[in-house]
Design a protein around this motif. Structure first.
Motif, PDB file in Angstrom:
ATOM      1  N   PRO A  54      46.543  59.924 -10.868  1.00  0.00           N
ATOM      2  CA  PRO A  54      46.786  59.557  -9.356  1.00  0.00           C
ATOM      3  C   PRO A  54      47.396  61.098  -8.921  1.00  0.00           C
ATOM      4  O   PRO A  54      48.138  61.835  -9.631  1.00  0.00           O
ATOM      5  CB  PRO A  54      48.105  58.767  -9.471  1.00  0.00           C
ATOM      6  CG  PRO A  54      48.040  58.283 -10.896  1.00  0.00           C
ATOM      7  CD  PRO A  54      47.560  59.282 -11.786  1.00  0.00           C
ATOM      8  N   LEU A  55      47.360  61.278  -7.534  1.00  0.00           N
ATOM      9  CA  LEU A  55      47.974  62.296  -6.753  1.00  0.00           C
ATOM     10  C   LEU A  55      48.798  61.736  -5.750  1.00  0.00           C
ATOM     11  O   LEU A  55      48.238  61.257  -4.746  1.00  0.00           O
ATOM     12  CB  LEU A  55      46.733  63.381  -6.192  1.00  0.00           C
ATOM     13  CG  LEU A  55      47.273  64.379  -5.534  1.00  0.00           C
ATOM     14  CD1 LEU A  55      47.996  65.414  -6.469  1.00  0.00           C
ATOM     15  CD2 LEU A  55      45.947  65.290  -4.592  1.00  0.00           C
TER      16      LEU A  55
ATOM     17  N   LEU B 273      48.747  50.650 -12.136  1.00  0.00           N
ATOM     18  CA  LEU B 273      47.708  51.359 -11.863  1.00  0.00           C
ATOM     19  C   LEU B 273      46.310  50.830 -12.166  1.00  0.00           C
ATOM     20  O   LEU B 273      46.325  50.424 -13.485  1.00  0.00           O
ATOM     21  CB  LEU B 273      47.843  52.700 -12.421  1.00  0.00           C
ATOM     22  CG  LEU B 273      46.969  53.606 -11.729  1.00  0.00           C
ATOM     23  CD1 LEU B 273      47.290  54.043 -10.294  1.00  0.00           C
ATOM     24  CD2 LEU B 273      46.879  54.985 -12.435  1.00  0.00           C
ATOM     25  N   TYR B 274      45.311  50.570 -11.457  1.00  0.00           N
ATOM     26  CA  TYR B 274      44.204  50.203 -11.443  1.00  0.00           C
ATOM     27  C   TYR B 274      43.315  50.958 -10.898  1.00  0.00           C
ATOM     28  O   TYR B 274      43.343  51.549  -9.864  1.00  0.00           O
ATOM     29  CB  TYR B 274      44.196  48.484 -10.811  1.00  0.00           C
ATOM     30  CG  TYR B 274      45.016  47.546 -11.499  1.00  0.00           C
ATOM     31  CD1 TYR B 274      44.481  46.788 -12.506  1.00  0.00           C
ATOM     32  CD2 TYR B 274      46.058  47.628 -11.131  1.00  0.00           C
ATOM     33  CE1 TYR B 274      45.527  45.732 -13.096  1.00  0.00           C
ATOM     34  CE2 TYR B 274      47.230  46.475 -11.779  1.00  0.00           C
ATOM     35  CZ  TYR B 274      46.801  45.731 -12.723  1.00  0.00           C
ATOM     36  OH  TYR B 274      47.541  44.688 -13.371  1.00  0.00           O
TER      37      TYR B 274
ATOM     38  N   VAL C 120      46.258  54.342  -3.672  1.00  0.00           N
ATOM     39  CA  VAL C 120      46.832  55.930  -4.188  1.00  0.00           C
ATOM     40  C   VAL C 120      45.844  56.991  -3.664  1.00  0.00           C
ATOM     41  O   VAL C 120      46.152  58.013  -2.813  1.00  0.00           O
ATOM     42  CB  VAL C 120      47.368  55.844  -5.494  1.00  0.00           C
ATOM     43  CG1 VAL C 120      48.224  57.295  -5.675  1.00  0.00           C
ATOM     44  CG2 VAL C 120      47.985  54.721  -6.037  1.00  0.00           C
ATOM     45  N   ASN C 121      44.768  57.026  -4.369  1.00  0.00           N
ATOM     46  CA  ASN C 121      43.664  58.039  -4.073  1.00  0.00           C
ATOM     47  C   ASN C 121      42.196  57.144  -3.861  1.00  0.00           C
ATOM     48  O   ASN C 121      42.106  56.189  -4.429  1.00  0.00           O
ATOM     49  CB  ASN C 121      43.463  58.860  -5.212  1.00  0.00           C
ATOM     50  CG  ASN C 121      44.803  59.629  -5.399  1.00  0.00           C
ATOM     51  OD1 ASN C 121      45.294  59.479  -6.391  1.00  0.00           O
ATOM     52  ND2 ASN C 121      45.507  60.313  -4.414  1.00  0.00           N
ATOM     53  N   ALA C 122      41.540  57.644  -3.148  1.00  0.00           N
ATOM     54  CA  ALA C 122      40.121  57.211  -2.819  1.00  0.00           C
ATOM     55  C   ALA C 122      39.200  58.179  -2.570  1.00  0.00           C
ATOM     56  O   ALA C 122      39.377  59.316  -1.936  1.00  0.00           O
ATOM     57  CB  ALA C 122      40.068  56.077  -1.589  1.00  0.00           C
ATOM     58  N   ALA C 123      37.843  57.860  -3.092  1.00  0.00           N
ATOM     59  CA  ALA C 123      36.640  58.677  -2.613  1.00  0.00           C
ATOM     60  C   ALA C 123      35.298  57.977  -2.724  1.00  0.00           C
ATOM     61  O   ALA C 123      35.388  56.945  -3.292  1.00  0.00           O
ATOM     62  CB  ALA C 123      36.686  59.775  -3.573  1.00  0.00           C
ATOM     63  N   PRO C 124      34.407  58.404  -1.738  1.00  0.00           N
ATOM     64  CA  PRO C 124      33.126  57.827  -2.097  1.00  0.00           C
ATOM     65  C   PRO C 124      32.473  57.933  -3.530  1.00  0.00           C
ATOM     66  O   PRO C 124      32.771  58.750  -4.365  1.00  0.00           O
ATOM     67  CB  PRO C 124      32.214  58.615  -1.071  1.00  0.00           C
ATOM     68  CG  PRO C 124      33.021  59.314  -0.410  1.00  0.00           C
ATOM     69  CD  PRO C 124      34.357  59.811  -1.096  1.00  0.00           C
ATOM     70  N   ALA C 125      31.743  56.879  -3.987  1.00  0.00           N
ATOM     71  CA  ALA C 125      31.432  56.488  -5.110  1.00  0.00           C
ATOM     72  C   ALA C 125      29.866  57.024  -5.152  1.00  0.00           C
ATOM     73  O   ALA C 125      29.179  56.692  -4.275  1.00  0.00           O
ATOM     74  CB  ALA C 125      31.281  55.025  -5.723  1.00  0.00           C
ATOM     75  N   PRO C 126      29.499  57.617  -6.434  1.00  0.00           N
ATOM     76  CA  PRO C 126      28.053  58.165  -6.312  1.00  0.00           C
ATOM     77  C   PRO C 126      26.937  56.940  -6.121  1.00  0.00           C
ATOM     78  O   PRO C 126      26.161  57.225  -5.458  1.00  0.00           O
ATOM     79  CB  PRO C 126      27.897  58.510  -7.659  1.00  0.00           C
ATOM     80  CG  PRO C 126      29.381  58.991  -8.232  1.00  0.00           C
ATOM     81  CD  PRO C 126      30.070  57.888  -7.512  1.00  0.00           C
TER      82      PRO C 126
ATOM     83  N   LEU D  87      42.077  54.580  -7.059  1.00  0.00           N
ATOM     84  CA  LEU D  87      43.315  54.231  -7.817  1.00  0.00           C
ATOM     85  C   LEU D  87      44.070  53.436  -6.874  1.00  0.00           C
ATOM     86  O   LEU D  87      44.239  53.883  -5.769  1.00  0.00           O
ATOM     87  CB  LEU D  87      43.889  55.325  -8.434  1.00  0.00           C
ATOM     88  CG  LEU D  87      43.174  56.249  -9.508  1.00  0.00           C
ATOM     89  CD1 LEU D  87      43.845  57.567  -9.909  1.00  0.00           C
ATOM     90  CD2 LEU D  87      42.740  55.458 -10.962  1.00  0.00           C
ATOM     91  N   ALA D  88      44.770  52.289  -7.311  1.00  0.00           N
ATOM     92  CA  ALA D  88      45.577  51.542  -6.638  1.00  0.00           C
ATOM     93  C   ALA D  88      46.625  50.846  -7.498  1.00  0.00           C
ATOM     94  O   ALA D  88      46.575  50.722  -8.708  1.00  0.00           O
ATOM     95  CB  ALA D  88      44.768  50.450  -6.241  1.00  0.00           C
ATOM     96  N   ILE D  89      47.877  50.782  -6.814  1.00  0.00           N
ATOM     97  CA  ILE D  89      48.918  50.410  -7.732  1.00  0.00           C
ATOM     98  C   ILE D  89      49.145  49.010  -7.043  1.00  0.00           C
ATOM     99  O   ILE D  89      49.372  48.828  -5.694  1.00  0.00           O
ATOM    100  CB  ILE D  89      50.090  51.127  -7.473  1.00  0.00           C
ATOM    101  CG1 ILE D  89      49.881  52.293  -7.995  1.00  0.00           C
ATOM    102  CG2 ILE D  89      51.553  50.555  -7.918  1.00  0.00           C
ATOM    103  CD1 ILE D  89      50.912  53.501  -8.073  1.00  0.00           C
TER     104      ILE D  89
END
Length: 343
Positions: free
Chosen positions: A217-218, A266-267, A295-301, A308-310
């Motif tokens: 996580p960031l 964290l999941y 927490v952090n997110a990005a497009p998936a390939p 990442l979620a808490i």
């Protein structure tokens, strides 16, 4: 990100929006390349603070959650800085170049963290400098990453979270196939040209997706002061020392560890719709109040978005979590597993 670094990336075809490298012309293909191809990435979402002086190690040891005093000159460690309530103000990748300590953190937090750290110097023989305009951060990942470094005449750290310095900077090995290169601004052009001639340049979100897959996580502006370190698996990342003296929030962090009161964990998360750091997560069992946060997110390939979620543990088993609002898009969760590291 300095204007010189922006110009270097622009001549390489980077599309830049508000200091953010979105892509090099084909975001979808660049993301798809991350799983199997060697890629090189401008880490425009990160900044660097340098802490120097004869008391730098002691100063940081008394502020951060990790054991800074025992950080070897060829090692890196994850760490965090907490409020008095034990909530993370920022997360760091911490490493050394000689006697200087480098704190890599989310760029949107850097001005506030830089200013706040300076407030705690008092009479310590320490200087704290924002290095972001004086250096460039580059990510390198993939099956040929080691060979690319060697061809570029850059050192290859041998093991995860080890470092190696060179004349213009340092290389940090994150895991088996990912490296970060910190390079002085004046040498950035030559290093970027050499790396990008052998690896595919991709946008910053690709690196964020790789971090999500690695379960690292960031903390950013939208999630600061939301989480105790253990909620984000920081003890498993070796980012917390339970054998050192006091630091801000230490009593709460220690009590959380020894009394086993961590109720949020964290999941890995996946959704068909966009997600962003700070988005709330809801359960139909308690729709009035959020039970978690991205927490952090990005497009998936392949499709959708990864994150990442808490999330509060007692709402996870039902498998009916929703994003952003009660009745919102469905969210799939899987636990994040790390080898346990104790410090």
């Amino acid at each position: 990100m300095s204007s010189i670094w922006q110009e270097i990336l622009g001549t390489s075809g980077a599309r830049i929006e508000k200091d953010w490298v979105t892509d090099f012309g084909d975001a979808a293909a660049e993301l798809a390349a991350a799983a199997a191809t060697t890629i090189v990435v401008p880490l425009s979402h990160l900044g660097v603070i340098q802490v120097s002086g004869p008391e730098a190690a002691t100063f940081l040891h008394n502020q951060l959650t990790s054991d800074v005093k025992h950080l070897n000159s060829d090692a890196a460690q994850h760490s965090a800085w907490c409020s008095a309530k034990g909530r993370m103000l920022a997360s760091f990748l911490l490493f050394r170049i000689g006697s200087d300590y480098l704190l890599q953190l989310s760029a949107d937090l850097l001005p506030a963290i830089h200013k706040r750290l300076q407030m705690f110097i008092l009479r310590s023989k320490v200087s704290i400098i924002d290095l972001s305009g004086a250096c460039a951060l580059i990510g390198l990942a993939g099956p040929q990453a080691e060979a690319v470094l060697q061809t570029a005449m850059l050192p290859v750290p041998a093991t995860p979270l080890s470092t190696a310095v060179f004349a213009a900077g340092a290389v940090v090995r994150l895991d088996e196939s990912r490296f970060e290169i910190l390079v002085d601004r004046d040498a950035a052009l030559a290093v970027w040209q050499e790396l990008s001639s052998q690896a595919r340049p991709v946008g910053t979100t690709v690196w964020q997706w790789l971090d999500i897959q690695a379960g690292v996580p960031l903390i950013s502006e939208r999630t600061k002061e939301e989480f105790v370190p253990q909620m984000a698996n920081f003890e498993q990342l070796g980012a917390i020392s339970f054998h050192k003296g006091c630091y801000p929030g230490q009593e709460i962090v220690a009590r959380t560890q020894y009394l086993g009161k961590v109720k949020r964990h964290l999941y890995h998360a996946h959704a068909a719709t966009p997600m962003a750091a700070g988005d709330a997560i809801y359960s139909p069992a308690n729709p009035q109040h959020p039970c978690g946060m991205i927490v952090n997110a990005a497009p998936a390939p392949l499709d959708g978005y990864d994150a990442l979620a808490i999330v509060q543990e007692n709402f996870v088993a039902a498998g009916d979590l929703e994003l952003s609002a009660a009745g919102g898009p469905h969210l799939d969760l899987q636990p994040v597993r790390h080898p346990v590291t104790t410090t």
